[in-house]
Enzyme design. Sequence first.
Site, PDB file in Angstrom:
ATOM      1  CG  ASP A 118       8.222   2.695  -2.972  1.00  0.00           C
ATOM      2  OD1 ASP A 118       8.801   2.744  -1.398  1.00  0.00           O
ATOM      3  OD2 ASP A 118       9.158   2.575  -3.966  1.00  0.00           O
TER       4      ASP A 118
ATOM      5  CE  LYS B  18      -4.150   5.683 -13.578  1.00  0.00           C
ATOM      6  NZ  LYS B  18      -4.810   7.249 -13.376  1.00  0.00           N
TER       7      LYS B  18
ATOM      8  CE1 TYR C 191       9.112  -1.363  -6.191  1.00  0.00           C
ATOM      9  CE2 TYR C 191      11.154  -1.617  -4.670  1.00  0.00           C
ATOM     10  CZ  TYR C 191       9.875  -1.216  -5.235  1.00  0.00           C
ATOM     11  OH  TYR C 191      10.258   0.258  -4.504  1.00  0.00           O
TER      12      TYR C 191
ATOM     13  CG  ASP D 152      -5.393   9.682 -10.149  1.00  0.00           C
ATOM     14  OD1 ASP D 152      -6.008   8.761  -9.333  1.00  0.00           O
ATOM     15  OD2 ASP D 152      -5.077   9.965 -11.287  1.00  0.00           O
TER      16      ASP D 152
ATOM     17  CG  ASP E 256       8.542   7.398   0.758  1.00  0.00           C
ATOM     18  OD1 ASP E 256       8.879   6.478   1.365  1.00  0.00           O
ATOM     19  OD2 ASP E 256       9.921   8.124   0.441  1.00  0.00           O
TER      20      ASP E 256
HETATM   21  C1  IPM Z   1      10.972   1.011   0.851  1.00  0.00           C
HETATM   22  C2  IPM Z   1      12.936   1.106  -0.289  1.00  0.00           C
HETATM   23  C3  IPM Z   1      13.480   0.033  -0.757  1.00  0.00           C
HETATM   24  C4  IPM Z   1      11.727  -0.062  -2.049  1.00  0.00           C
HETATM   25  C5  IPM Z   1      14.417   0.244  -2.347  1.00  0.00           C
HETATM   26  C6  IPM Z   1      15.114   0.690  -1.080  1.00  0.00           C
HETATM   27  C7  IPM Z   1      14.233  -0.686  -2.364  1.00  0.00           C
HETATM   28  O1  IPM Z   1      12.105   2.592  -1.117  1.00  0.00           O
HETATM   29  O2  IPM Z   1      11.164   0.288   1.364  1.00  0.00           O
HETATM   30  O3  IPM Z   1       9.973   1.660   0.719  1.00  0.00           O
HETATM   31  O4  IPM Z   1      11.931   0.418  -3.306  1.00  0.00           O
HETATM   32  O5  IPM Z   1      11.070  -1.104  -1.774  1.00  0.00           O
HETATM   33 MG    MG Z   2      10.312   3.486  -0.461  1.00  0.00          MG
END
Ligand code: IPM
Ligand code: MG
Length: 356
Positions: free
Chosen positions: A247, A191, A142, A223, A251
């Site tokens: 990240d 990884k 990032y 993975d 999710d």
């Molecule tokens: C998160 C989001 C952010 C990230 C985006 C919006 C840049 O997906 O906070 O997880 O990737 O960190």
């Molecule tokens: Mg995210």
Amino acid sequence: MVKNITVLKGDGIGPEIVDQAIKVLDVVCEKYGHKFNYTEVDIGGCSIDKYGVPITDEGMSKCKAADSVLLGAVGGPKWDNVDPSVRPEKALLAVRSELGLFANLRPTKLFSQLADASPLKPSIVGNGIDLMIVRELTGGIYFGKRRTEVVDGEKVATDEMTYSEHEIERIGRVAFESARKRSGRVASVDKANVLDSSRLWRAVMHKLAEEYSDVEYSDILVDNTAMQLIKNPSQFDVIVTENMFGDILSDEASMLTGSIGMMPSASLSSTTLGMYEPIHGSAPDIAGMDIANPIGTIMSAAMMLRYSFDMAEEADAIENAVNKALDDGYRTADIYKDGFMKVGCSEMGTIIASNI
Ligand code: IPM
Ligand code: MG
């Protein structure tokens, strides 16, 4: 106590969900005799529209000067094609970096009331899901060098992933300390079979594991982690990982609990200054319709009280108020099922606030 909170409502559903968190915080203030001062700062697309940049220098200073920052969400299709240097997400990354928010805590808990909202079979979620993702937030790909150039007549794009020992060690410590307050297990995700940055990551984690010998430690490849989260999520307590793996995995993990709308996060620095936000995005498709789930933001406000303000009792009060709203059968659209009471964003905020 008097606390100054900089509020970044952002785009899409950001304003409506943050308003619910403030509604709840105001009741906490009344009940416990605190005073929270809110300073609003534009961030993301709304700031691009007004000022041409996703956050102004003045706005950034107001974040740095606060006792903590509360964020809704940023971005939306309207700003998808703006110059990458002023994209809404840029502001979020800038705040994380300038405030030194290197440790992102993403607790993923299956609310027992929502067990059937999980897409996993009851035989898999039966043991419960209660894990904490500790995501490194100010390093890795990032924040590495980025460039697009023309080589031999074609475009070539590069994003570098870099980690130094001190960056790995400090996030590792957050994970081990957090495991000590939970079930005492850390899984470090990397990884290391491919990446140098992961091999260094693993070496630093192994040293820490010796120091924290009371914590049960394991390495796991990213993975395989993605698979294990679906196969047997209850095996995890604390998961610690680098920025992008965190990240993606957060999710995935959030969905195990049925709705990403429920999940809060805390981004912590080496001081008490932190930023608190739901892990979901700005959901532009439902913005302004008063149907978003404010619980992720309200739970983020609870984390703010716990981590930045050392107000554990007040944080518990918010979490209990959320639980009661669910126990009483109130559901926003994302978690609604027949037989429950469907409520909007604002009504859910009011119900939770009244439970305090
Ligand atoms: C998160 C989001 C952010 C990230 C985006 C919006 C840049 O997906 O906070 O997880 O990737 O960190
Ligand atoms: Mg995210």
